[in-house]
Design a protein around this motif. Structure first.
Motif, short mmCIF file in Angstrom:
data_model
loop_
_atom_site.label_atom_id
_atom_site.label_comp_id
_atom_site.label_asym_id
_atom_site.label_seq_id
_atom_site.Cartn_x
_atom_site.Cartn_y
_atom_site.Cartn_z
N GLU A 379 55.10 18.10 68.33
CA GLU A 379 55.90 19.03 69.14
C GLU A 379 55.52 18.98 70.61
O GLU A 379 56.39 18.91 71.48
N GLY A 383 57.62 15.86 71.67
CA GLY A 383 58.86 16.60 71.87
C GLY A 383 59.76 16.67 70.65
O GLY A 383 60.98 16.77 70.77
N LEU A 384 59.16 16.62 69.47
CA LEU A 384 59.94 16.80 68.24
C LEU A 384 60.14 18.30 67.98
O LEU A 384 59.40 19.13 68.52
N PRO A 385 61.14 18.66 67.16
CA PRO A 385 61.45 20.09 66.97
C PRO A 385 60.33 20.83 66.25
O PRO A 385 59.56 20.24 65.50
N ARG B 245 61.21 8.68 67.28
CA ARG B 245 61.21 10.05 67.81
C ARG B 245 62.61 10.43 68.31
O ARG B 245 63.15 11.49 67.96
N ASP B 246 63.23 9.54 69.08
CA ASP B 246 64.55 9.85 69.63
C ASP B 246 65.59 10.02 68.52
O ASP B 246 66.43 10.91 68.59
N ASN B 249 65.14 13.28 66.74
CA ASN B 249 65.57 14.42 67.55
C ASN B 249 67.08 14.60 67.55
O ASN B 249 67.57 15.69 67.85
N THR B 250 67.83 13.56 67.23
CA THR B 250 69.28 13.66 67.34
C THR B 250 69.98 13.66 65.99
O THR B 250 70.99 14.33 65.80
N ARG B 252 71.01 14.70 62.52
CA ARG B 252 70.92 15.98 61.83
C ARG B 252 71.20 15.81 60.34
O ARG B 252 72.05 15.02 59.94
N PRO B 257 67.93 18.90 63.05
CA PRO B 257 67.48 17.53 63.33
C PRO B 257 66.41 17.14 62.31
O PRO B 257 65.56 17.98 61.97
N GLY B 259 63.87 15.51 62.61
CA GLY B 259 62.52 15.63 63.17
C GLY B 259 61.91 17.00 62.95
O GLY B 259 60.72 17.20 63.19
N LYS B 265 58.34 14.37 60.98
CA LYS B 265 57.61 14.53 62.24
C LYS B 265 56.16 14.10 62.11
O LYS B 265 55.58 13.54 63.05
#
Lengths: 401, 364
Positions: A379, A383-385, B245-246, B249-250, B252, B257, B259, B265
């Motif tokens: 996180e 920058g992960l949720p 990671r990207d 994050n996008t 869903r 998401p 992540g 994660k």
């Protein structure tokens, strides 16, 4: 030679001169009480020699030097296994926080001096039976009581509370707001009426952590160290102070040389273990892991020396090193065969594989469980949720049980 | 040398990143996979124009007189963008062998061309699965090489090879111009590495070193190549970690998401630890060049870099799900490169033994 190197050598020489009276070897087999007495004597000597509170302000009795000098001293001190364990938390977090957040400077100065000399010990009363990783979910209540406060509830995993004179504590002052907004930070007198300390015995057989009960414990408003409802921020600041400590790439377990010694003596199916590919692979992998962590630490030190902020990669030391120590300890015990099953309660986790192994789980949980450290990396660094959090935006007393 | 990059080194990192990213074309790399013996010629031209081939070669030989640290920084960017023509590493290896041997004539003959990139250099040490055989099957006698070296990196195009051969059982290190040397292009799963088997038939060659000295130089060269490669691997690992990671994050699923799920994660956070250990060991090893513990540091860097790149390839695909396994997504370009790099400079078993022998003090 750099000033820092000169300082390190001066520290090393002093440590060398007192080590014969305090190091792990001469203390072998002593009781905890005897160790504590030696620890207090060592801290007094350390204070007199000018190696106490190295990066603390001079006005409070510190040396007014930088983090680098502090870490350099600690790294040298670690080599000897000095009896500092009782004071690690005290000087590591509560006392620095007291200097930062307590307004009564005369009181602070007196406490700091006594803590630095080992005369007083502070503990940190954060975790509870239902609030460990989820610290903001703590339940111990502080209710207004005239011009002060009254504490009721229970803390858990409080290191060295049984020797502590004082403690810092986070309590819930308002259950009707979101959980981290209803907390307040105080210092408490551990000898006050209504405080009960009960040691908890851990798997390794030792009892350095405690459960602490508070029954109508009176606290003055002058003991409050945060705004009412602002305790979580000070708690986070407490944990941030930990950034500048000496790390160990071996997760505070035995050195890799020690593993080599074991492997050199061991035999697998009639052949030397040290020639066995399985053992060599683990040795190589553990070496590479440790050398990577050491390079990260060395780079962070150089950055600090150059006045830069070290990168976030310093935060992965504990995660990587302690779980590796746990596995390597299993392997070392395997290599020793039934001799590896020998257990010596006086042994140290830093040079005995069985003690290292049985105490490793504590290392993977205390000060941030592996899973929380991974969350933090994911996180805060990547920058992960955040995880799905049903308690978000909900008043504490409305959180589904 | 320091673990901390100075201003000049940081400028090389920034500039090489800008250039490498500006000309990165994954579609073109995909097309190259289906060819044999071809490489990203545009990248190679750019690398020579930028002076990347000259970085770690001394100034008196037409180089820039910098070190493994700077070369590592460039290799890191090449790794991020998968743009490595293989010769950046192998050309340096050839130059390093000439420098280590101290043969002034051969240095004068070859180093300026290697520095400018006009000469593509390579090393041909390994045979079968052994990266550094003590008694190679390729023979050297009367100034002539005979026999075959398989799996030579960039061998399809190289004009100069440093060859580990055997002179009646004694290991010798020699330099051979490859004009007229027959070669068989080796079809691999990462074709732009341009691997070839070189067939020497009375090929004239010049001796650089003999006996233990030959083996010592070869090991130092292999270690230096391993450190350059470790930087390339770290770059590839970092790119994959960021890509995972990207995507996390996008993309869903189940109303959030992906992540946000710890299984995803934490997998990516674990990649972060591998990338940082790999980076730290690589920087450390580059800073130890010329010191007694260089080979040991290189071995540690190699092991962490291989682990980081293979793991991030595996996990980046996994985080992407089905789309990650497609040709078009191109993550397999990294999978292929990760495996190639893990073998090219000697497999992990070789380096584990190199490292353990030094930990045990069996070798200084």
């Amino acid at each position: 030679m750099s000033d820092l190197e000169t300082y390190r050598q001066k520290a090393a020489a002093w440590l060398e001169s007192v080590a014969p009276r305090y190091n792990a070897k001469v203390r072998y087999g002593l009781s905890e009480t005897e160790n504590l007495a030696l620890g207090r004597a060592y801290l007094k000597e350390r204070f007199d020699a000018g190696f106490a509170g190295i990066n603390w302000p001079v006005e409070f009795g510190g040396q007014g030097l930088g983090h680098l000098e502090k870490v350099a001293f600690e790294a040298e001190e670690l080599k000897h296994g000095m009896p500092t364990v009782f004071f690690g938390i005290s000087l590591g977090m509560p006392v620095p926080v007291l200097m930062k957040f307590c307004q009564d400077h005369a009181f602070v100065r007196e406490r700091v001096l006594k803590a630095l000399k080992g005369e007083e010990i502070w503990c940190q009363l954060f975790s509870e039976p239902a609030a460990g990783s989820d610290l903001a979910g703590l339940r111990l209540r502080a209710e207004q009581d005239g011009n002060g406060w009254k504490l009721n509830g229970q803390k858990l995993w409080t290191s060295w509370a049984h020797y502590a004179d004082y403690g810092v504590i986070v309590a819930r002052t308002d259950p009707t707001v979101q959980k981290h907004k209803g907390l307040t930070y105080f210092w408490v007198n551990m000898k006050a009426p209504g405080v009960t300390v009960r040691p908890v015995r851990l798997a390794a057989g030792d009892s350095h952590v405690n459960e602490v009960f508070f029954d109508d414990v009176r606290v003055e408003d002058t003991q409050r160290m945060s705004p009412v409802g602002g305790g979580f921020g000070v708690a986070m600041a407490t944990l941030m102070i930990e950034r500048y400590v000496a790390t160990d790439s071996g997760g505070f377990g035995p050195k890799l040389d020690h593993f080599v010694e074991v492997a050199r003596k061991a035999v697998i199916n009639g052949k030397p273990a040290i020639e066995d590919g399985r053992i060599r692979q683990q040795l190589a992998r553990n070496y590479a892991m440790r050398s990577g962590l050491e390079s990260i630490t060395a780079r962070a030190m150089l950055m600090m020396q150059a006045g830069m902020e070290p990168g976030p990669e310093g935060s992965l030391n504990k995660l990587v090193s302690v779980r590796s120590r746990q596995k390597l300890s299993e392997l070392a015990i395997d290599l020793m065969g039934t001799a590896g099953l020998t257990f010596d309660e006086h042994a140290s986790h830093s040079d005995d594989w069985a003690m290292s192994w049985i105490s490793a789980p504590t290392g993977r949980i205390a000060g941030g469980a592996d899973e929380m450290l991974l969350n933090t990396i994911a996180e805060k660094i990547l920058g992960l949720p955040q995880d799905y959090r049903p308690d978000k935006g909900v008043a504490f007393n409305q959180i589904p049980a | 040398m320091s673990l901390l990059y100075d201003e000049g080194q940081q400028a090389i990192a920034t500039e090489s990143r800008r250039i490498a990213e500006a000309r990165s074309k994954p579609e073109a790399l995909l097309a190259l996979l289906e060819t044999q013996g071809e490489y990203d010629a545009g990248f190679w031209t750019m690398a020579t124009e930028q002076g990347w081939t000259a970085l770690a070669i001394p100034e008196e030989h037409g180089g820039l007189g910098l070190s493994l640290i700077e070369l590592g920084l460039v290799a890191f960017q090449a790794g991020r963008t998968l743009s490595g023509a293989p010769f950046l590493t192998s050309g340096y290896g050839a130059a390093r062998a000439l420098l280590e041997s101290g043969n002034a004539d051969l240095q004068g003959q070859w180093l300026p061309g290697l520095a400018s990139g006009e000469v593509i250099g390579t090393v041909a040490f390994g045979e079968a699965s052994s990266p550094l055989p003590e008694t190679p099957s390729v023979s050297f006698a009367g100034g002539k090489l005979n026999g075959s070296k398989p799996g030579v990196l960039g061998g399809v195009h190289a004009g100069l090879a440093i060859v580990l051969a055997s002179d009646g059982g004694t290991p010798v290190l020699v330099a051979a111009a490859l004009d007229g040397v027959a070669r068989t292009t080796q079809a691999t799963f990462d074709n732009t590495r341009c691997l070839a088997e070189l067939h020497f038939a009375d090929t004239p060659a010049s001796e650089l070193a003999r006996g233990q000295a030959a083996l010592d130089i070869a090991l130092t060269v292999l270690a230096a190549q391993a450190v350059v490669t470790a930087h390339e691997q770290t770059g590839g690992s970092e790119a994959l970690m960021e890509r995972a990671r990207d995507y996390a994050n996008t993309r869903r699923a189940f109303g959030q998401p992906i992540g946000g799920f710890q299984s995803v994660k934490h997998r990516i956070a674990e990649l972060y630890t591998l990338v940082e250990l790999s980076r730290a060991n690589g920087i450390h090893a580059a800073s130890r060049d010329g010191e007694a513990d260089f080979v040991k540091a290189a071995a540690a860097a190699r092991l962490s870099a291989c682990e980081a790149y293979d793991t991030s390839s595996r996990d980046c695909v996994q985080v992407h799900g089905g789309i990650g396994a497609t040709w078009e997504a191109g993550i397999h370009l990294h999978m292929r490169r990760a495996r190639s790099l893990a073998v090219e400079q000697g497999n992990s078993f070789y380096w584990e033994d190199i490292l353990v022998n030094r930990i045990l003090g069996d070798v200084a």
